[in-house]
Design a protein around this motif. Sequence first.
Motif, short mmCIF file in Angstrom:
data_model
loop_
_atom_site.label_atom_id
_atom_site.label_comp_id
_atom_site.label_asym_id
_atom_site.label_seq_id
_atom_site.Cartn_x
_atom_site.Cartn_y
_atom_site.Cartn_z
N VAL A 183 7.25 5.93 -7.85
CA VAL A 183 6.37 6.52 -6.83
C VAL A 183 6.19 7.99 -7.17
CG1 VAL A 183 6.05 6.99 -4.38
CG2 VAL A 183 7.16 4.86 -5.10
N GLY A 184 5.04 8.34 -7.73
CA GLY A 184 4.82 9.70 -8.20
C GLY A 184 4.20 10.61 -7.16
N ARG A 185 2.92 10.41 -6.90
CA ARG A 185 2.22 11.29 -5.96
C ARG A 185 2.85 11.25 -4.57
NH1 ARG A 185 -1.48 9.25 -9.50
NH2 ARG A 185 -2.94 10.72 -10.47
N GLY A 186 3.34 10.09 -4.18
CA GLY A 186 4.00 9.97 -2.88
C GLY A 186 5.21 10.87 -2.77
N MET A 187 5.96 11.00 -3.86
CA MET A 187 7.13 11.87 -3.83
C MET A 187 6.77 13.33 -4.01
SD MET A 187 10.43 10.02 -5.44
CE MET A 187 10.83 8.32 -5.07
N LEU A 188 5.63 13.61 -4.61
CA LEU A 188 5.18 15.01 -4.64
C LEU A 188 4.85 15.47 -3.23
CD1 LEU A 188 2.86 15.20 -7.79
CD2 LEU A 188 5.21 16.04 -7.56
N ARG A 189 4.28 14.56 -2.44
CA ARG A 189 3.94 14.91 -1.06
C ARG A 189 5.17 14.95 -0.17
NH1 ARG A 189 -0.11 11.06 -2.08
NH2 ARG A 189 1.02 9.51 -0.84
N ASN A 190 6.11 14.05 -0.44
CA ASN A 190 7.22 13.86 0.49
C ASN A 190 8.50 13.57 -0.30
OD1 ASN A 190 9.03 13.14 2.47
ND2 ASN A 190 7.94 11.29 3.10
N PRO A 191 9.39 14.56 -0.43
CA PRO A 191 10.64 14.34 -1.17
C PRO A 191 11.49 13.22 -0.59
CG PRO A 191 10.33 16.67 -0.69
CD PRO A 191 9.29 15.94 0.10
N TYR A 192 11.26 12.90 0.70
CA TYR A 192 12.07 11.90 1.39
C TYR A 192 11.32 10.57 1.52
CZ TYR A 192 14.14 16.38 2.24
OH TYR A 192 14.65 17.63 2.04
N TRP A 193 10.41 10.31 0.60
CA TRP A 193 9.61 9.09 0.62
C TRP A 193 10.50 7.86 0.73
CZ3 TRP A 193 9.21 4.49 -1.85
CH2 TRP A 193 8.05 3.74 -1.64
N THR A 194 11.58 7.82 -0.01
CA THR A 194 12.44 6.64 -0.04
C THR A 194 13.08 6.39 1.31
OG1 THR A 194 12.89 7.17 -2.37
CG2 THR A 194 14.27 5.49 -1.32
N LEU A 195 13.56 7.44 1.95
CA LEU A 195 14.17 7.29 3.27
C LEU A 195 13.14 6.81 4.29
CD1 LEU A 195 16.39 10.52 3.47
CD2 LEU A 195 17.03 8.24 2.64
N GLU A 196 11.94 7.36 4.20
CA GLU A 196 10.89 6.97 5.14
C GLU A 196 10.47 5.52 4.90
OE1 GLU A 196 6.45 8.60 5.89
OE2 GLU A 196 8.09 9.98 6.41
N ALA A 197 10.41 5.12 3.61
CA ALA A 197 10.05 3.74 3.30
C ALA A 197 11.08 2.77 3.86
CB ALA A 197 9.92 3.56 1.78
N ALA A 198 12.36 3.12 3.76
CA ALA A 198 13.41 2.26 4.31
C ALA A 198 13.25 2.10 5.82
CB ALA A 198 14.79 2.83 3.98
N ALA A 199 12.95 3.20 6.49
CA ALA A 199 12.78 3.15 7.94
C ALA A 199 11.57 2.29 8.32
CB ALA A 199 12.64 4.56 8.50
N VAL A 200 10.47 2.48 7.59
CA VAL A 200 9.25 1.72 7.88
C VAL A 200 9.44 0.23 7.63
CG1 VAL A 200 6.86 1.35 7.11
CG2 VAL A 200 7.69 3.68 7.53
N LEU A 201 10.18 -0.09 6.57
CA LEU A 201 10.39 -1.49 6.19
C LEU A 201 11.56 -2.14 6.92
CD1 LEU A 201 9.87 -1.11 2.34
CD2 LEU A 201 8.26 -2.16 3.95
#
Length: 344
Positions: free
Chosen positions: A308-326
């Motif tokens: 996940v490239g651009r998503g992590m440029l926007r949000n360093p915590y993309w992975t944590l947010e994805a876990a919460a959403v999923l």
Amino acid sequence: MYNLFNDFHIKGLALKNRVVMPPMCQYAVRNNDGIATEWHYVHYVSRAIGGAGLVIIEMTDIEPDGRITDFDLGLWSDEQIGPLKRIVDACHEYGAKVGIQIAHAGRKAEHAEVPVAPSAIPFDDKSKTPRALTTDETKAMVEKFRLTAERAIKAGVDTIEIHGAHGYLIHQFQSAFTNKRTDEYGKDLTLFGCEVIHAVKSVMPENMPLIMRVSAREYVDGGYGLDESIAFSKAYRDAGVDMFHVSSGGEGPILAHGRPGTHVAYQVPMARAIKNALDVPVIAVGRLDEPSLANSVIGNEDADLVAVGRGMLRNPYWTLEAAAVLGKETSIPGVYGMGFKGLK
């Protein structure tokens, strides 16, 4: 059925999830010395805190004239090891494993006085015309990859990614579009890449996996397609690559009718094809920023890991947010947990 937050193991590399921060050039080096700065430290460590299972440090070059620009990272000197090791150690502290992408830009070295390449063919009409490497210089370039890999291991990385994509030097050798040589490196377009793989593997620990990034398709008239990339990837697998990071393009100015990246997951079918043809793990990349989409790539067994490239440029915590959403379990540091409640 697998999902984005299952762990993943390959050889001695154990990842806590299937999320990869791909290498993305920061052009943030000061003093044109290739040495990682505080920017790089914050950039990578924040993504480790943000939950990524694997962080791959950006294209890091084997010699000064191998950089895209003078602001790129390098690992041609021992003095460049320490600042990278500081980054690696900190990422480990927060549970991420770390890779590094080693490379040479070839004819795409914008700031080299005279770039080098397999053949004296410029990238476009605005680029410098490169000088074709001699056979002996090509062999010496292989040794530079080996020495860079040796330094990367001293910096403590968990895996190494060889950059064979996006129109850089290894890609230039493997493509008939850019390789017009008549020596051994022209007769066998995979020879240079295979020699680099052998050299890098010779200094890697036995249980450390080797990743290679490949462009599965070229977007120019006369460029190769998926059948050709499967063939050269087989040669690279047999030479010692354990996992492929599947991208596309970068070899020349993109034709309007062949422009990639116009829809989400546009490169996933290429990753799936290489995975199935070679029976090796693959990393998929390319507009996979939406958590349910990234999760489906794993669940449908199209790829083993998702970058996940651009998503992590926007949000360093993309992975944590994805876990919460999923609705998946993941380790959230300290009081940060309050920020991810109720996101599903």
